[in-house]
Design a protein around this motif. Structure first.
Motif, PDB file in Angstrom:
ATOM      1  N   ALA A 435      13.011 -18.447  -2.320  1.00  0.00           N
ATOM      2  CA  ALA A 435      13.875 -18.049  -1.381  1.00  0.00           C
ATOM      3  C   ALA A 435      14.796 -18.562  -1.449  1.00  0.00           C
ATOM      4  CB  ALA A 435      13.396 -17.930   0.259  1.00  0.00           C
ATOM      5  N   PHE A 436      15.985 -17.354  -1.350  1.00  0.00           N
ATOM      6  CA  PHE A 436      17.308 -18.689  -1.074  1.00  0.00           C
ATOM      7  C   PHE A 436      18.005 -17.352  -0.752  1.00  0.00           C
ATOM      8  CE2 PHE A 436      21.569 -20.024  -2.258  1.00  0.00           C
ATOM      9  CZ  PHE A 436      21.457 -21.152  -2.473  1.00  0.00           C
ATOM     10  N   PRO A 437      18.667 -17.394   0.351  1.00  0.00           N
ATOM     11  CA  PRO A 437      19.652 -16.166   1.377  1.00  0.00           C
ATOM     12  C   PRO A 437      21.031 -16.476   1.205  1.00  0.00           C
ATOM     13  CG  PRO A 437      18.248 -16.944   2.743  1.00  0.00           C
ATOM     14  CD  PRO A 437      17.175 -17.872   1.564  1.00  0.00           C
ATOM     15  N   PHE A 438      21.411 -15.639   0.976  1.00  0.00           N
ATOM     16  CA  PHE A 438      23.585 -15.932   0.961  1.00  0.00           C
ATOM     17  C   PHE A 438      23.715 -14.208   1.062  1.00  0.00           C
ATOM     18  CE2 PHE A 438      21.971 -14.106  -3.268  1.00  0.00           C
ATOM     19  CZ  PHE A 438      22.467 -13.470  -3.507  1.00  0.00           C
ATOM     20  N   LYS A 439      24.928 -14.266   1.441  1.00  0.00           N
ATOM     21  CA  LYS A 439      26.169 -13.860   1.469  1.00  0.00           C
ATOM     22  C   LYS A 439      26.820 -14.119   0.881  1.00  0.00           C
ATOM     23  CE  LYS A 439      27.434 -16.661   6.222  1.00  0.00           C
ATOM     24  NZ  LYS A 439      26.953 -17.712   5.691  1.00  0.00           N
ATOM     25  N   ASP A 440      28.359 -12.387   1.444  1.00  0.00           N
ATOM     26  CA  ASP A 440      29.875 -12.643   1.043  1.00  0.00           C
ATOM     27  C   ASP A 440      30.352 -14.135   1.838  1.00  0.00           C
ATOM     28  OD1 ASP A 440      28.428 -10.878  -0.806  1.00  0.00           O
ATOM     29  OD2 ASP A 440      29.603  -9.101   0.526  1.00  0.00           O
ATOM     30  N   GLY A 441      31.389 -14.153   0.475  1.00  0.00           N
ATOM     31  CA  GLY A 441      31.815 -15.108   0.986  1.00  0.00           C
ATOM     32  C   GLY A 441      30.965 -16.791   0.920  1.00  0.00           C
ATOM     33  N   ASP A 442      29.560 -16.957   0.526  1.00  0.00           N
ATOM     34  CA  ASP A 442      29.318 -18.427   0.270  1.00  0.00           C
ATOM     35  C   ASP A 442      29.523 -18.604  -1.055  1.00  0.00           C
ATOM     36  OD1 ASP A 442      27.479 -18.069   2.209  1.00  0.00           O
ATOM     37  OD2 ASP A 442      25.818 -17.857   1.258  1.00  0.00           O
ATOM     38  N   GLU A 443      30.140 -20.489  -1.176  1.00  0.00           N
ATOM     39  CA  GLU A 443      29.274 -21.172  -2.651  1.00  0.00           C
ATOM     40  C   GLU A 443      28.212 -21.918  -2.501  1.00  0.00           C
ATOM     41  OE1 GLU A 443      33.417 -23.288  -1.717  1.00  0.00           O
ATOM     42  OE2 GLU A 443      34.828 -21.399  -1.554  1.00  0.00           O
ATOM     43  N   ILE A 444      28.247 -21.818  -4.000  1.00  0.00           N
ATOM     44  CA  ILE A 444      26.808 -22.362  -4.348  1.00  0.00           C
ATOM     45  C   ILE A 444      27.148 -23.805  -5.249  1.00  0.00           C
ATOM     46  CG2 ILE A 444      24.530 -21.760  -4.923  1.00  0.00           C
ATOM     47  CD1 ILE A 444      24.933 -18.590  -4.449  1.00  0.00           C
ATOM     48  N   ASP A 445      26.597 -24.672  -4.807  1.00  0.00           N
ATOM     49  CA  ASP A 445      26.896 -25.486  -5.672  1.00  0.00           C
ATOM     50  C   ASP A 445      25.732 -25.314  -7.479  1.00  0.00           C
ATOM     51  OD1 ASP A 445      27.832 -28.483  -6.813  1.00  0.00           O
ATOM     52  OD2 ASP A 445      25.669 -29.020  -6.518  1.00  0.00           O
ATOM     53  N   VAL A 446      26.040 -25.022  -8.225  1.00  0.00           N
ATOM     54  CA  VAL A 446      25.070 -25.466  -9.534  1.00  0.00           C
ATOM     55  C   VAL A 446      25.365 -26.777 -10.329  1.00  0.00           C
ATOM     56  CG1 VAL A 446      23.580 -23.729 -10.898  1.00  0.00           C
ATOM     57  CG2 VAL A 446      24.501 -22.375  -9.050  1.00  0.00           C
ATOM     58  N   LYS A 447      24.265 -27.363 -10.966  1.00  0.00           N
ATOM     59  CA  LYS A 447      24.027 -28.224 -11.782  1.00  0.00           C
ATOM     60  C   LYS A 447      22.886 -27.967 -12.587  1.00  0.00           C
ATOM     61  CE  LYS A 447      25.367 -31.566  -9.013  1.00  0.00           C
ATOM     62  NZ  LYS A 447      25.307 -30.992  -7.534  1.00  0.00           N
ATOM     63  N   TYR A 475      23.924 -19.184 -27.287  1.00  0.00           N
ATOM     64  CA  TYR A 475      24.553 -20.331 -26.812  1.00  0.00           C
ATOM     65  C   TYR A 475      23.672 -20.391 -25.903  1.00  0.00           C
ATOM     66  CZ  TYR A 475      27.851 -16.340 -28.455  1.00  0.00           C
ATOM     67  OH  TYR A 475      28.951 -15.659 -29.102  1.00  0.00           O
ATOM     68  N   GLU A 476      24.608 -22.004 -25.409  1.00  0.00           N
ATOM     69  CA  GLU A 476      23.186 -22.655 -24.288  1.00  0.00           C
ATOM     70  C   GLU A 476      23.705 -21.813 -23.358  1.00  0.00           C
ATOM     71  OE1 GLU A 476      20.673 -24.631 -25.253  1.00  0.00           O
ATOM     72  OE2 GLU A 476      21.839 -24.847 -27.081  1.00  0.00           O
ATOM     73  N   ILE A 477      24.583 -21.277 -22.402  1.00  0.00           N
ATOM     74  CA  ILE A 477      24.815 -20.925 -21.559  1.00  0.00           C
ATOM     75  C   ILE A 477      25.758 -20.471 -21.425  1.00  0.00           C
ATOM     76  CG2 ILE A 477      26.190 -22.805 -20.313  1.00  0.00           C
ATOM     77  CD1 ILE A 477      24.729 -23.259 -17.939  1.00  0.00           C
ATOM     78  N   GLY A 478      25.784 -19.059 -20.060  1.00  0.00           N
ATOM     79  CA  GLY A 478      26.577 -17.785 -20.166  1.00  0.00           C
ATOM     80  C   GLY A 478      26.982 -17.835 -18.727  1.00  0.00           C
ATOM     81  N   LEU A 479      28.288 -16.761 -17.887  1.00  0.00           N
ATOM     82  CA  LEU A 479      27.923 -16.568 -16.684  1.00  0.00           C
ATOM     83  C   LEU A 479      27.798 -14.604 -16.927  1.00  0.00           C
ATOM     84  CD1 LEU A 479      31.571 -18.329 -16.552  1.00  0.00           C
ATOM     85  CD2 LEU A 479      29.082 -19.329 -16.400  1.00  0.00           C
ATOM     86  N   LEU A 480      27.353 -14.199 -15.347  1.00  0.00           N
ATOM     87  CA  LEU A 480      27.329 -13.267 -15.799  1.00  0.00           C
ATOM     88  C   LEU A 480      27.174 -12.248 -13.971  1.00  0.00           C
ATOM     89  CD1 LEU A 480      24.097 -11.060 -17.063  1.00  0.00           C
ATOM     90  CD2 LEU A 480      24.562 -11.158 -14.887  1.00  0.00           C
ATOM     91  N   ALA A 481      27.380 -11.051 -13.744  1.00  0.00           N
ATOM     92  CA  ALA A 481      27.892 -10.292 -12.571  1.00  0.00           C
ATOM     93  C   ALA A 481      27.031  -9.052 -13.084  1.00  0.00           C
ATOM     94  CB  ALA A 481      29.180 -10.556 -11.782  1.00  0.00           C
ATOM     95  N   GLN A 482      26.333  -8.277 -12.088  1.00  0.00           N
ATOM     96  CA  GLN A 482      25.812  -7.104 -12.408  1.00  0.00           C
ATOM     97  C   GLN A 482      25.837  -7.297 -10.661  1.00  0.00           C
ATOM     98  OE1 GLN A 482      23.688  -5.730 -14.661  1.00  0.00           O
ATOM     99  NE2 GLN A 482      24.838  -3.345 -13.249  1.00  0.00           N
ATOM    100  N   ASP A 483      26.889  -5.343 -10.899  1.00  0.00           N
ATOM    101  CA  ASP A 483      27.122  -4.434  -9.571  1.00  0.00           C
ATOM    102  C   ASP A 483      28.109  -6.355  -8.662  1.00  0.00           C
ATOM    103  OD1 ASP A 483      28.092  -3.231  -7.585  1.00  0.00           O
ATOM    104  OD2 ASP A 483      26.397  -2.482  -6.947  1.00  0.00           O
ATOM    105  N   ALA A 484      28.698  -6.614  -9.042  1.00  0.00           N
ATOM    106  CA  ALA A 484      28.700  -7.780  -8.426  1.00  0.00           C
ATOM    107  C   ALA A 484      30.293  -8.478  -8.560  1.00  0.00           C
ATOM    108  CB  ALA A 484      27.824  -9.459  -8.541  1.00  0.00           C
ATOM    109  N   SER A 485      31.412  -9.568  -8.140  1.00  0.00           N
ATOM    110  CA  SER A 485      31.928  -9.663  -8.123  1.00  0.00           C
ATOM    111  C   SER A 485      31.954 -11.482  -7.440  1.00  0.00           C
ATOM    112  CB  SER A 485      33.882  -9.788  -7.467  1.00  0.00           C
ATOM    113  OG  SER A 485      33.694  -8.059  -7.597  1.00  0.00           O
ATOM    114  N   VAL A 486      31.967 -12.683  -8.746  1.00  0.00           N
ATOM    115  CA  VAL A 486      31.458 -13.451  -8.199  1.00  0.00           C
ATOM    116  C   VAL A 486      33.167 -14.425  -8.894  1.00  0.00           C
ATOM    117  CG1 VAL A 486      29.549 -12.951  -7.210  1.00  0.00           C
ATOM    118  CG2 VAL A 486      30.038 -14.004 -10.219  1.00  0.00           C
ATOM    119  N   GLY A 487      33.356 -15.154  -8.451  1.00  0.00           N
ATOM    120  CA  GLY A 487      34.005 -16.318  -9.278  1.00  0.00           C
ATOM    121  C   GLY A 487      32.811 -17.845  -9.669  1.00  0.00           C
ATOM    122  N   PHE A 488      33.417 -18.460 -10.744  1.00  0.00           N
ATOM    123  CA  PHE A 488      32.832 -19.549 -11.144  1.00  0.00           C
ATOM    124  C   PHE A 488      33.526 -21.007 -11.682  1.00  0.00           C
ATOM    125  CE2 PHE A 488      30.038 -16.058 -12.515  1.00  0.00           C
ATOM    126  CZ  PHE A 488      28.844 -16.635 -12.483  1.00  0.00           C
TER     127      PHE A 488
END
Length: 495
Positions: A435-447, A475-488
């Motif tokens: 479970a990982f609730p999130f909403k628009d405007g959230d910032e998520i730290d990922v390592k 490729y070892e790592i990439g970025l993806l968005a499906q019906d979303a607008s997100v910044g990395f």
């Protein structure tokens, strides 16, 4: 990356027995004979011993406890999981003696040491054998010993199986108590949830207001979970975020240092022939330790799981990388920021690097999400074969998905030759989820730590996943968005 994976000269290792004493971290671990892969030879394990003062750099000491040489020894077939404690003026090891030749194949044994390095087995071994009035004669193992201030006694908990109940759900945690680490008084079942074949490698501790009981479930989900109680006697309740790590972070046990910080040490399973379609083995390689603490602002005792700062700080050498956009709309802001804008459709690209071992870091800002977004790991350019770390809006979850998901023979027969579908076996396509609730405007730290075939993921200072992927990836790592607008944002790779 500098990560302690296994003893020098070993092919694999398993269950950690961690302990902190006088400023030094100790890891005893079950190490299989070199060249073994399967039962029973692989399980004739020895307790190897490593020490560290900083969690990152480890020194190997002589092996601590070895299997017995005679058929009559209760540990002739292996020294299995247990616990180490300093008490009553000396070091004590309580461990599972494994013997294929004895009436009881798994028993509780004891050894002592003046310095934690040279150990002497107790001539009274085994000190505890299964109680046949209440429990089955197998699965009597994995002792964990600690001093319980509230009870004023040493406690030993261990794994057992009750005689009654649904066959694959009889696993329980049994309690013994002692005043001197010598004479042990039987209490009874401390926890009998009827939800697992065996709660492996159980341990207990208090943190803040609550007591925690953690253990591993092999018969269902192959991961380490925890329960919470107000009293060490229970009752034990299931938290929402019940995993110390995702699937394949297994048999994890913890220590607490003199700062009160608690770290779990687990291992990830090897696969046969070092292949993504090979059988999962017992034993493998150690993972990055997982630090835990009560979640900020949570009064229910839920634990946050995150990468220790010692490992983050140890990665100081930048790894060169470029961003290669493959599909959909994107915007690049400066050298380290990528925004994917894909309302109603897909956008993705890859962080390209020649390195096969590095720590990836970024902050994901969710501007708008109706479907999902995340990271693509160990992928081909068409993302047909990959591990997808996906943040799913409708389910409020984060998951690690092994792509492709379709495994029927008709689809495999029609698969192009350049696509190698990976059979996830007992894990299924969704190999880990929380479970990982999130909403628009959230910032998520990922390592994400990529270390050749090891993939270790830490999300939002809250959730951790571990998996292994052996095939050479495009490729070892990439970025993806499906019906979303997100910044990395703040993308960086270091080793």
């Amino acid at each position: 990356m500098k990560i302690f994976r296994m003893p020098a000269g070993a092919d694999s290792t398993g269950d950690a027995i961690p302990y902190f004493h006088n400023g030094t971290y100790h890891i005893f671990s079950l190490t299989s004979p070199k060249g073994t892969t399967v039962y029973p030879a692989r399980l004739r394990t020895t307790w190897d011993h490593h020490i560290s003062t900083d969690l990152v750099n480890w020194t190997q000491l002589p092996s601590a406890i070895r299997p017995g040489d005679a058929d009559s020894d209760p540990d002739a077939s292996g020294i299995w999981t247990g616990d180490v404690i300093f008490g009553e003026g000396m070091w004590h090891a309580f461990y599972t003696g494994y013997s294929l030749k004895q009436r009881f194949q798994q028993t509780i044994c004891h050894a002592t040491s003046p310095d934690g390095v040279v150990w002497t087995k107790d001539p009274a071994n085994p000190i505890l054998t299964p109680r046949l009035d209440e429990y089955e004669d197998q699965d009597w193992r994995d002792p964990y010993v600690f001093w319980n201030d509230e009870d004023g006694m040493y406690w030993m908990i261990l794994l057992a199986r009750l005689k009654g109940g649904p066959h694959m759900r009889r696993g329980c945690v049994v309690l013994y108590r002692s005043r001197d680490l010598k004479a042990w008084e039987y209490y009874g079942p401390l926890y009998a949830p009827y939800h697992t074949s065996g709660p492996e490698c159980p341990e207990m501790y208090r943190m803040g207001r609550y007591w925690y009981l953690s253990y591993s479930r092999f018969s269902e989900w192959t991961n380490t979970v925890y329960r919470i109680a107000n009293s060490p006697f229970g009752p034990w309740r299931t938290p929402k975020y019940d995993g110390i790590g995702g699937r394949r972070f297994y048999a994890a046990k913890s220590l607490v240092n003199d700062e009160g910080r608690r770290f779990y040490f687990g291992w990830a399973h090897d696969r046969g022939d070092r292949s993504d379609v090979g059988d999962w083995y017992w034993g493998g390689a150690f993972c990055i330790p997982h630090e835990v603490k009560p979640m900020a602002g949570d009064d229910d005792g839920e634990l946050a799981v995150f990468m220790p700062k010692e490992y983050v700080d140890a990665c100081t050498t930048p790894v060169p990388w470029e961003y290669k956009h493959v599909w959909g709309e994107h915007t690049r802001f400066g050298p380290d920021n990528v925004v994917l804008d894909s309302p109603g459709t897909l956008s993705y690209g890859f962080v390209t690097t020649a390195a096969s071992s590095f720590l990836f870091r970024c902050t994901i800002r969710v501007d708008r999400c109706l479907d999902h977004f995340g990271l693509v790991l160990k992928s081909d350019e068409a993302i047909a074969t990959s591990l997808l770390l996906t943040f799913d809006r409708s389910m409020d979850r984060v998951a690690l998905v092994n792509m492709p998901q379709r495994l029927d023979p008709f689809w495999q027969e029609s698969t192009p030759a350049n696509i190698n579908p990976r059979e996830p076996g007992p894990d299924g396509p969704r190999v880990a989820e929380k479970a990982f609730p999130f909403k628009d405007g959230d910032e998520i730290d990922v390592k994400v730590a990529i270390d050749n075939d090891m993939v270790e993921i830490f999300v939002g200072e809250k959730v951790a996943f571990t998996y292994r992927s052996y095939a050479k990836a495009e490729y070892e790592i990439g970025l993806l968005a499906q019906d979303a607008s997100v910044g990395f944002y703040g993308i960086r790779l270091d080793t």
